[in-house]
Design a protein around this motif. Structure first.
Motif, PDB file in Angstrom:
ATOM      1  N   MET A  12      -2.602  13.530   1.068  1.00 28.19           N
ATOM      2  CA  MET A  12      -1.218  13.918   0.831  1.00 28.19           C
ATOM      3  C   MET A  12      -0.721  14.617   2.093  1.00 28.19           C
ATOM      4  O   MET A  12      -1.309  15.587   2.546  1.00 28.19           O
TER       5      MET A  12
ATOM      6  N   GLY B 237      -5.478   7.993   0.957  1.00 28.23           N
ATOM      7  CA  GLY B 237      -5.568   8.939  -0.141  1.00 28.23           C
ATOM      8  C   GLY B 237      -5.166  10.368   0.146  1.00 28.23           C
ATOM      9  O   GLY B 237      -5.175  11.203  -0.759  1.00 28.23           O
TER      10      GLY B 237
ATOM     11  N   CYS C 250       3.262  10.869  -2.409  1.00 31.52           N
ATOM     12  CA  CYS C 250       2.058  11.256  -1.658  1.00 31.52           C
ATOM     13  C   CYS C 250       2.387  11.846  -0.306  1.00 31.52           C
ATOM     14  O   CYS C 250       1.502  12.305   0.409  1.00 31.52           O
TER      15      CYS C 250
ATOM     16  N   THR D  56      -0.260   1.531  -8.407  1.00 36.11           N
ATOM     17  CA  THR D  56      -1.141   1.923  -7.305  1.00 36.11           C
ATOM     18  C   THR D  56      -0.376   2.110  -5.993  1.00 36.11           C
ATOM     19  O   THR D  56      -0.950   2.535  -5.001  1.00 36.11           O
TER      20      THR D  56
ATOM     21  N   ARG E 268       1.656   3.822  -3.308  1.00 42.76           N
ATOM     22  CA  ARG E 268       1.826   5.220  -2.912  1.00 42.76           C
ATOM     23  C   ARG E 268       3.194   5.376  -2.256  1.00 42.76           C
ATOM     24  O   ARG E 268       3.534   4.636  -1.329  1.00 42.76           O
TER      25      ARG E 268
ATOM     26  N   ASP F 232       0.839  -1.199   0.000  1.00 42.95           N
ATOM     27  CA  ASP F 232       0.000   0.000   0.000  1.00 42.95           C
ATOM     28  C   ASP F 232       0.875   1.252   0.000  1.00 42.95           C
ATOM     29  O   ASP F 232       0.595   2.213  -0.718  1.00 42.95           O
ATOM     30  N   LEU F 233       1.936   1.217   0.811  1.00 40.68           N
ATOM     31  CA  LEU F 233       2.855   2.347   0.907  1.00 40.68           C
ATOM     32  C   LEU F 233       4.292   1.869   0.751  1.00 40.68           C
ATOM     33  O   LEU F 233       4.667   0.824   1.287  1.00 40.68           O
TER      34      LEU F 233
ATOM     35  N   LYS G 122       5.082   6.280 -11.042  1.00 35.83           N
ATOM     36  CA  LYS G 122       4.054   7.160 -11.601  1.00 35.83           C
ATOM     37  C   LYS G 122       3.874   6.896 -13.082  1.00 35.83           C
ATOM     38  O   LYS G 122       2.750   6.800 -13.593  1.00 35.83           O
TER      39      LYS G 122
ATOM     40  N   ALA H  19       9.821   7.080  -7.350  1.00 35.57           N
ATOM     41  CA  ALA H  19       8.455   7.605  -7.410  1.00 35.57           C
ATOM     42  C   ALA H  19       8.075   7.955  -8.845  1.00 35.57           C
ATOM     43  O   ALA H  19       6.957   7.679  -9.294  1.00 35.57           O
TER      44      ALA H  19
ATOM     45  N   MET I 178      -2.210   8.754   4.696  1.00 34.18           N
ATOM     46  CA  MET I 178      -1.737   8.662   3.316  1.00 34.18           C
ATOM     47  C   MET I 178      -2.260   7.404   2.624  1.00 34.18           C
ATOM     48  O   MET I 178      -2.556   7.417   1.430  1.00 34.18           O
ATOM     49  N   ALA I 179      -2.371   6.335   3.374  1.00 35.86           N
ATOM     50  CA  ALA I 179      -2.891   5.092   2.799  1.00 35.86           C
ATOM     51  C   ALA I 179      -4.340   5.248   2.355  1.00 35.86           C
ATOM     52  O   ALA I 179      -4.814   4.523   1.487  1.00 35.86           O
TER      53      ALA I 179
END
Length: 237
Positions: free
Chosen positions: A127, A125, A103, A79, A81, A53-54, A74, A70, A122-123
């Motif tokens: 920032m 959504g 993020c 997906t 982050r 997830d992160l 991107k 990153a 952050m997980a």
């Protein structure tokens, strides 16, 4: 994220940092450390195979920097982050991280409870830019847009600019200036842009100066934000 369980991967070239952070986060209810990486290439491979997830990524690493990791994720529309971890509260780093699609931006010395809360947010959504320079850069990027946040800085949300205004801005740029702005939005430095376009570094700096003047802004990060919004508008259209 599986139900309420948050999967986290950690990339840092210092063993003490990555192992220590992993041990710390494993003790947090609902957190699961799913992988560790020693450099940028391992971090990129880990993100592709484990799909956490992160991805907590040191901003300075051998091979690929955290910002380059990153940027690659991107470009791949991953997906995962990416959260930048650093001991440097440096404005240039923050602006580059923003442009690369990170993020969040956290100092390694953050209090544990604050770091844990930031990671959870952050997980989901948000920032989170929790350093002084990060807040400054993100406010600059959002320039004049609606924002909300607490005194610690952490949440700043930007609404979309009006589409007709963005179109008018785009029409003011020459074709080469539009190319430079596009590459800025992809997180490329001036030197990388010069290499990509086959021009001198001085020429790129001149284009950037003219772009900022035409947009009526002062900071590179604001131009990057506008470029991202214009791109999003075109994709939505």
């Amino acid at each position: 994220m599986t139900q309420d369980r948050l999967s986290i991967a950690i990339a840092d070239d210092q063993e003490l940092v990555r192992e220590g952070l992993a041990l710390l986060l494993e003790q947090v209810d609902g957190f699961q450390v799913v992988g560790l990486a020693r450099d940028g290439y391992e971090a990129l491979a880990l993100a592709g195979t484990v799909m956490p997830d992160l991805l907590l990524c040191d901003i300075r690493m051998p091979g690929l920097t955290g910002i380059e990791v990153a940027r690659e994720l991107k470009r791949a529309a991953s997906t995962v982050r990416v959260v930048m971890l650093t001991t440097f509260d440096d404005l240039d780093f923050v602006e580059a991280a923003l442009a690369a699609g990170a993020c969040g931006f956290l100092l390694k010395g953050e209090p544990v409870d604050r770091m844990v809360e930031s990671l959870r947010r952050m997980a989901h959504g948000e920032m989170i830019y929790a350093t002084r320079h990060a807040q400054e850069a993100f406010r600059s990027v959002a320039g004049g847009l609606n924002s909300t946040g607490d005194h610690d800085g952490q949440e700043l949300r930007a609404s979309e600019r009006q589409e007709h205004w963005l179109q008018a801005v785009a029409q003011d740029l020459t074709e080469r200036e539009a190319d430079v702005l596009r590459l800025m939005a992809e997180g490329l430095s001036n030197l990388e842009i010069a290499r990509e376009l086959g021009v001198s570094l001085g020429t790129v700096k001149t284009h950037v100066h003219r772009i900022l003047a035409k947009l009526g802004i002062e900071r590179r990060a604001q131009a990057v934000r506008l470029a991202l919004e214009m791109r999003r508008g075109k994709e939505d259209g």
